[in-house]
Scaffold this motif. Structure first.
Motif, PDB file in Angstrom:
ATOM      1  N   PRO A   1       0.928  -1.066   0.335  1.00 39.10           N
ATOM      2  CA  PRO A   1       0.091   0.138  -0.050  1.00 39.10           C
ATOM      3  C   PRO A   1       0.494   1.131   0.086  1.00 39.10           C
ATOM      4  O   PRO A   1       1.823   0.933   0.396  1.00 39.10           O
ATOM      5  N   VAL A   2       0.692   2.148  -0.518  1.00 38.68           N
ATOM      6  CA  VAL A   2       1.245   3.490  -0.532  1.00 38.68           C
ATOM      7  C   VAL A   2       0.933   4.399   0.569  1.00 38.68           C
ATOM      8  O   VAL A   2      -0.433   4.663   0.800  1.00 38.68           O
ATOM      9  N   ILE A   3       1.924   4.677   1.521  1.00 41.30           N
ATOM     10  CA  ILE A   3       1.669   5.271   2.645  1.00 41.30           C
ATOM     11  C   ILE A   3       2.075   6.570   2.361  1.00 41.30           C
ATOM     12  O   ILE A   3       2.946   7.054   1.768  1.00 41.30           O
ATOM     13  N   PRO A   4       0.620   7.754   2.615  1.00 43.24           N
ATOM     14  CA  PRO A   4       0.564   9.421   2.074  1.00 43.24           C
ATOM     15  C   PRO A   4       2.103   9.774   3.320  1.00 43.24           C
ATOM     16  O   PRO A   4       2.775   9.216   4.135  1.00 43.24           O
ATOM     17  N   PRO A   5       2.075  11.154   2.975  1.00 46.37           N
ATOM     18  CA  PRO A   5       3.695  11.486   3.698  1.00 46.37           C
ATOM     19  C   PRO A   5       3.107  12.069   4.485  1.00 46.37           C
ATOM     20  O   PRO A   5       2.088  12.475   4.602  1.00 46.37           O
ATOM     21  N   ARG A   6       3.716  11.796   5.975  1.00 47.92           N
ATOM     22  CA  ARG A   6       3.351  12.138   7.282  1.00 47.92           C
ATOM     23  C   ARG A   6       3.284  13.968   7.550  1.00 47.92           C
ATOM     24  O   ARG A   6       2.060  14.126   7.634  1.00 47.92           O
ATOM     25  N   PHE A   7       4.146  14.963   6.601  1.00 47.33           N
ATOM     26  CA  PHE A   7       3.483  16.432   6.283  1.00 47.33           C
ATOM     27  C   PHE A   7       3.311  16.657   5.162  1.00 47.33           C
ATOM     28  O   PHE A   7       3.987  15.965   4.411  1.00 47.33           O
ATOM     29  N   MET A   8       2.320  17.149   4.973  1.00 43.58           N
ATOM     30  CA  MET A   8       1.645  17.723   4.051  1.00 43.58           C
ATOM     31  C   MET A   8       1.432  19.343   3.437  1.00 43.58           C
ATOM     32  O   MET A   8       1.326  19.849   4.439  1.00 43.58           O
ATOM     33  N   THR A   9       2.183  18.857   1.864  1.00 39.66           N
ATOM     34  CA  THR A   9       1.138  20.352   1.855  1.00 39.66           C
ATOM     35  C   THR A   9      -0.314  20.776   1.469  1.00 39.66           C
ATOM     36  O   THR A   9      -1.028  20.165   1.632  1.00 39.66           O
ATOM     37  N   ASP A  10      -0.684  21.791   1.350  1.00 42.27           N
ATOM     38  CA  ASP A  10      -2.157  22.612   1.438  1.00 42.27           C
ATOM     39  C   ASP A  10      -2.921  21.229   0.244  1.00 42.27           C
ATOM     40  O   ASP A  10      -3.617  20.898   0.336  1.00 42.27           O
TER      41      ASP A  10
ATOM     42  N   LEU B   1       8.681  25.515  10.393  1.00 40.72           N
ATOM     43  CA  LEU B   1      10.320  25.337   9.880  1.00 40.72           C
ATOM     44  C   LEU B   1      10.158  24.423   8.455  1.00 40.72           C
ATOM     45  O   LEU B   1      10.661  24.651   7.470  1.00 40.72           O
ATOM     46  N   ILE B   2       9.088  23.595   8.114  1.00 38.87           N
ATOM     47  CA  ILE B   2       8.617  23.096   7.157  1.00 38.87           C
ATOM     48  C   ILE B   2       7.850  23.454   6.286  1.00 38.87           C
ATOM     49  O   ILE B   2       7.988  23.588   4.923  1.00 38.87           O
ATOM     50  N   ASN B   3       6.905  24.540   6.753  1.00 41.49           N
ATOM     51  CA  ASN B   3       5.703  24.951   5.728  1.00 41.49           C
ATOM     52  C   ASN B   3       4.951  23.832   5.810  1.00 41.49           C
ATOM     53  O   ASN B   3       4.660  24.362   4.150  1.00 41.49           O
ATOM     54  N   LYS B   4       4.981  22.758   6.228  1.00 42.82           N
ATOM     55  CA  LYS B   4       3.805  21.547   5.695  1.00 42.82           C
ATOM     56  C   LYS B   4       2.811  21.076   7.528  1.00 42.82           C
ATOM     57  O   LYS B   4       3.176  21.381   8.307  1.00 42.82           O
ATOM     58  N   THR B   5       2.128  20.785   6.608  1.00 41.56           N
ATOM     59  CA  THR B   5       0.852  20.300   8.280  1.00 41.56           C
ATOM     60  C   THR B   5       1.054  18.817   8.551  1.00 41.56           C
ATOM     61  O   THR B   5       1.066  17.873   8.031  1.00 41.56           O
ATOM     62  N   ASP B   6       1.132  18.575   9.630  1.00 37.82           N
ATOM     63  CA  ASP B   6       1.160  17.043   9.804  1.00 37.82           C
ATOM     64  C   ASP B   6      -0.113  16.412   9.822  1.00 37.82           C
ATOM     65  O   ASP B   6      -1.070  16.628  10.342  1.00 37.82           O
ATOM     66  N   ARG B   7      -0.063  15.738   8.226  1.00 33.78           N
ATOM     67  CA  ARG B   7      -1.178  14.595   8.912  1.00 33.78           C
ATOM     68  C   ARG B   7      -2.316  13.642   9.366  1.00 33.78           C
ATOM     69  O   ARG B   7      -3.232  13.938   9.902  1.00 33.78           O
ATOM     70  N   ARG B   8      -1.018  13.217  10.767  1.00 33.68           N
ATOM     71  CA  ARG B   8      -2.228  12.899  11.630  1.00 33.68           C
ATOM     72  C   ARG B   8      -2.474  13.424  12.257  1.00 33.68           C
ATOM     73  O   ARG B   8      -3.573  13.197  13.104  1.00 33.68           O
TER      74      ARG B   8
END
Length: 94
Positions: free
Chosen positions: A16-25, A54-61
Motif C-alpha cells: 500500500p502507498v503510505i501518504p507522507p507524514r507532512f503535507m502541503t495544502d 520550519l517546513i511549511n507543511k501540516t502534519d497529516r496525523r
C-alpha cells in the motif's frame, strides 16, 4: 494478440502507498477531499492543526486526529497508534 496470450490486467500494487507524514495544502486538499475554501475555513477555526513553521507543511496525523475528534471517533492516532491497551495479567491455567 495470439491465441495463447493472455490480456494484461492492471493490478493494484502489492504494497500500500503510505501518504507522507507532512503535507502541503495541495496534498491535504487532495488527500482529504477538501476544496481550497474548506481548508481555509478549517484553518480559521484555530482548532485545525497549523503548518509547521520550519517546513511549511501540516502534519497529516494531526489532521486525521482533528477529523476523528470532530466525528466523535476514538482515534488510534490520538492514542499513539495502539489498537488496544494492556488488559491485565494473562492466565492460561483456566
Amino acid at each position: 494478440m495470439s491465441r495463447y496470450s493472455r490480456p494484461t490486467i492492471d493490478a493494484p500494487p502489492l504494497v500500500p502507498v503510505i501518504p507522507p507524514r507532512f503535507m502541503t495544502d495541495e496534498q491535504l486538499r487532495s488527500h482529504f477531499g477538501l476544496s481550497e475554501r474548506a481548508l481555509n475555513r478549517l484553518r480559521a477555526t484555530r482548532r485545525f492543526p497549523q503548518r509547521d513553521e520550519l517546513i511549511n507543511k501540516t502534519d497529516r496525523r494531526a489532521v486525521e486526529a482533528f477529523f476523528d475528534r470532530r466525528a466523535g471517533i476514538h482515534s488510534p492516532v490520538v492514542a499513539g497508534a495502539f489498537a488496544g491497551g494492556i488488559d491485565g495479567e494473562e492466565n492460561f491455567d483456566d
